[in-house]
Design an enzyme around this catalytic site. Structure first.
Site, PDB file in Angstrom:
ATOM      1  N   LYS A   1      -9.711  10.277  -7.760  1.00  0.00           N
ATOM      2  CA  LYS A   1     -10.577  11.125  -8.598  1.00  0.00           C
ATOM      3  C   LYS A   1      -9.611  12.356  -9.026  1.00  0.00           C
ATOM      4  CE  LYS A   1     -14.857  12.660  -9.574  1.00  0.00           C
ATOM      5  NZ  LYS A   1     -15.948  11.621  -9.911  1.00  0.00           N
TER       6      LYS A   1
ATOM      7  N   GLU B   1       3.846   5.486   3.003  1.00  0.00           N
ATOM      8  CA  GLU B   1       2.862   5.889   1.982  1.00  0.00           C
ATOM      9  C   GLU B   1       1.727   6.714   2.722  1.00  0.00           C
ATOM     10  OE1 GLU B   1       3.269   2.668   3.175  1.00  0.00           O
ATOM     11  OE2 GLU B   1       1.416   1.653   3.221  1.00  0.00           O
TER      12      GLU B   1
ATOM     13  N   GLY C   1      -0.021  -6.260   4.434  1.00  0.00           N
ATOM     14  CA  GLY C   1      -1.040  -7.093   4.406  1.00  0.00           C
ATOM     15  C   GLY C   1      -1.657  -7.644   5.917  1.00  0.00           C
TER      16      GLY C   1
ATOM     17  N   CYS D   1       5.913  -3.112   6.408  1.00  0.00           N
ATOM     18  CA  CYS D   1       5.138  -3.544   7.265  1.00  0.00           C
ATOM     19  C   CYS D   1       5.089  -5.289   7.000  1.00  0.00           C
ATOM     20  CB  CYS D   1       3.990  -3.178   7.255  1.00  0.00           C
ATOM     21  SG  CYS D   1       2.573  -3.710   8.546  1.00  0.00           S
ATOM     22  N   TYR D   2       3.853  -5.936   6.727  1.00  0.00           N
ATOM     23  CA  TYR D   2       4.104  -7.509   6.255  1.00  0.00           C
ATOM     24  C   TYR D   2       5.211  -7.710   5.309  1.00  0.00           C
ATOM     25  CZ  TYR D   2       2.615 -11.944   4.628  1.00  0.00           C
ATOM     26  OH  TYR D   2       2.573 -13.072   4.429  1.00  0.00           O
TER      27      TYR D   2
ATOM     28  N   ASP E   1     -15.464  11.193 -14.737  1.00  0.00           N
ATOM     29  CA  ASP E   1     -15.137   9.917 -14.989  1.00  0.00           C
ATOM     30  C   ASP E   1     -15.393   9.294 -16.272  1.00  0.00           C
ATOM     31  OD1 ASP E   1     -14.117  10.499 -12.289  1.00  0.00           O
ATOM     32  OD2 ASP E   1     -16.039   9.198 -11.499  1.00  0.00           O
TER      33      ASP E   1
ATOM     34  N   HIS F   1       4.394   2.873   7.798  1.00  0.00           N
ATOM     35  CA  HIS F   1       3.782   2.868   6.516  1.00  0.00           C
ATOM     36  C   HIS F   1       4.430   4.263   5.794  1.00  0.00           C
ATOM     37  CE1 HIS F   1       1.177  -0.711   6.215  1.00  0.00           C
ATOM     38  NE2 HIS F   1       1.140  -0.350   7.540  1.00  0.00           N
TER      39      HIS F   1
END
Ligand code: XMP
Length: 516
Positions: A372, A174, A59, A85-86, A230, A172
């Site tokens: 997507k 991710e 964050g 992180c945060y 979609d 991070h």
């Protein structure tokens, strides 16, 4: 069906990668919920049996400021915690450690060195590259914690509690640039939380169908389907949830690709059997309104207005409907600048269907957590034919986005035929699925050519073929010359009034993908 899947809660502190954490967890086969920090404790206590672990996201705030977002770690029901992180800084700060601003913001690649045997790093090399993005750092560990990794600039690049319940990483895991990032998350999920990898797109579909059913009850729902992946997947999920209370509308604005309306109608009717499908061929109506209009924004406005009127007519004739289904994806949510915790809002840029002001629909957005490629996988799971499941994105205003200047029958035909050749050649070469979009653009510029023995003056067609992850940035595809040559030859040979073919080599940014 009873759905008893383990859940990993991702507590959202507003980090730009919070959704990416969820995506990685889904890729590892575990169910995840992104929960705003304000309601996380409540969510965890309500779902205590299913929640196997908690990830505290990154964050932009600083934990030592009074008004920064926080949750009380002692209220997490003793679940294993991973702070990123945060999230790491919050753990350290709350449990009695110290967090301070670093002199130089650490941003980008960094190498970490593993310092001790931790279940978080099980099976990983002792040194590897990670991706950092922070301006605060943990400068003193809380009691009962040890360092498990360091980098040149962060002595506390990763920490854990001695009881093995709480972990924190400054980098991070991710993001794709972090080597072994997915393994680190897998170690947390499976070794530390003991979660089961029993979550799949089938389960996801079941959960969404259940959610729609609960939200909508026995009220009536309208879904505008466009033939794109979609809106089609959103309609199929809603149809599964509420069957005959759903009405699907497919409006042909006369700006579709070659054979598109017929193909889409066949799939909707014969294969997917969408309930109460209404087909409206409004081509003449749209094209009449667009006659003589050159300005791109004005064209969009006209198309939007016309859609809105048609909606109004459908609502009057077939409604009233209380809900409207939209195929909004997660990247659309970001592009429209909508706050995650906030209420749903219809995006303006990409939603051409400019809804009538007089009707207040409540929105059903079953895809808003997904990217997507996840929607495409969901489409495969739901048996949506490949022609729709793997078709390129197509803008709501259709070929109006690809015809520069006035939309005439002649330019429409050129744009349609040339676009068809581009797609066909890419499919033949097995490259269609490898690029994000591929189409032809036509404007009013003409160039001289010699066809047969005669000089002629024909249209210049520009081919645009781009690669992209999510449409927000894109680059032109470096295709083999032979394919470009084949496409160019076919376009000038098969479309009479085209004399030149150009290839667009400007990325987004500075260009957009569509020319208009
Ligand atoms: P741009 O051209 O803005 O497009 O780089 C990014 C992506 O969005 C699609 N696009 C649209 N989709 N209505 C839509 O539904 C629109 O008005 C619209 N304009 C662009 C575009 O095809 C690309 O995938």
């Amino acid at each position: 069906m009873k759905m008893d899947y383990d859940i990993i809660v991702v507590v959202d502190f507003g980090g730009q990668y919070s959704h990416l954490i969820c995506r990685r967890i889904r890729e590892l086969g575990v169910r995840t919920e992104l929960v705003p920090y304000q309601t996380a404790v409540e969510f965890i206590s309500e779902n205590s049996e299913k929640v196997k672990g908690v990830i505290l996201s990154g964050g932009p705030a600083s934990v030592y400021l009074d008004n920064s977002p926080k949750i009380d770690l002692s209220n997490l029901a003793g679940k294993p915690v991973l702070g990123i992180c945060y999230g790491l800084q919050l753990i350290a700060y709350q449990l009695g450690g110290e967090v301070e601003k670093v002199e130089k913001r650490e941003y980008g690649k960094a190498q970490i060195k593993i310092l001790s045997n931790s279940p978080l790093f099980q099976g990983l090399p002792s040194e590897f590259n990670v991706w950092m993005s922070h301006s605060d750092a943990v400068t003193k560990l809380p009691a009962g914690f040890k360092r498990i990794a360091e980098s040149t600039n962060s002595s506390n690049a990763a920490i854990q509690s001695l009881d093995g319940k709480i972990y924190g990483v400054q980098f991070h895991p991710e993001v794709a640039h972090t080597e072994n990032g997915k393994n680190i998350l897998a170690n947390f999920l499976f070794n530390i939380c003991g979660a089961q990898p029993n979550w799949s797109m089938e389960n996801y579909a079941e959960r969404v169908v259940e959610d729609i059913r609960r939200t909508v009850g026995d009220r009536r729902v309208l879904c505008a389907v466009s033939g794109g992946v979609d809106s089609t997947v959103a309609a199929v999920l809603t149809a599964k949830a509420i069957g005959g209370n759903l009405t699907c509308v497919f409006v042909n604005h006369g700006l579709l690709r070659k054979n598109e309306a017929e193909e889409v109608l066949r799939i909707y009717g014969e294969v997917l059997r969408l309930p109460n499908l209404i087909y409206i061929d409004a081509s003449e109506r749209f094209l009449a309104k667009l006659r003589g209009v050159k300005d791109p924004e004005e064209k969009r406005r006209i198309i939007g207005r016309e859609f809105a009127e048609i909606f109004e007519e459908i609502n009057a004739r077939h409604g009233p409907f209380e809900f409207l289904v939209q195929g909004t994806l997660y990247p659309d949510v970001i592009e429209s600048g909508e706050s995650r915790a906030g209420a749903a809002r219809i995006k303006t840029h990409h939603n051409v269907g400019g809804l009538p002001k007089g009707i207040r629909f409540k929105l059903v957005e079953p895809l808003r957590e997904l990217y997507k490629d996840e929607v495409r996988r969901l489409a495969d799971t739901l048996g949506v034919p490949i022609e729709i499941a793997h078709r390129h994105p197509f803008p709501g205003p259709g070929l109006a986005a690809r015809i520069i200047g006035e939309i005439t029958e002649e330019k429409l035909t050129v744009c349609r035929e040339a676009g068809y050749i581009v797609e066909e050649e890419l499919k033949k070469a097995g490259l269609y699925d490898k690029v994000w979009q591929a189409f032809a653009v036509v404007g009013d510029d003409k160039a001289t050519g010699v066809k047969g023995d005669e000089r002629s003056h024909g249209y210049i067609v520009t081919i645009r073929i781009v690669e992209s992850e999510d449409g927000m940035t894109a680059n032109w595809a470096k295709l083999p010359y032979e394919i470009l040559e084949k496409i160019a030859n076919r376009i000038t040979n098969e479309i009479e009034n085209v004399t030149w073919v150009a290839y667009s080599i400007t990325p987004k940014p500075p260009a957009t993908i569509e020319p208009q």
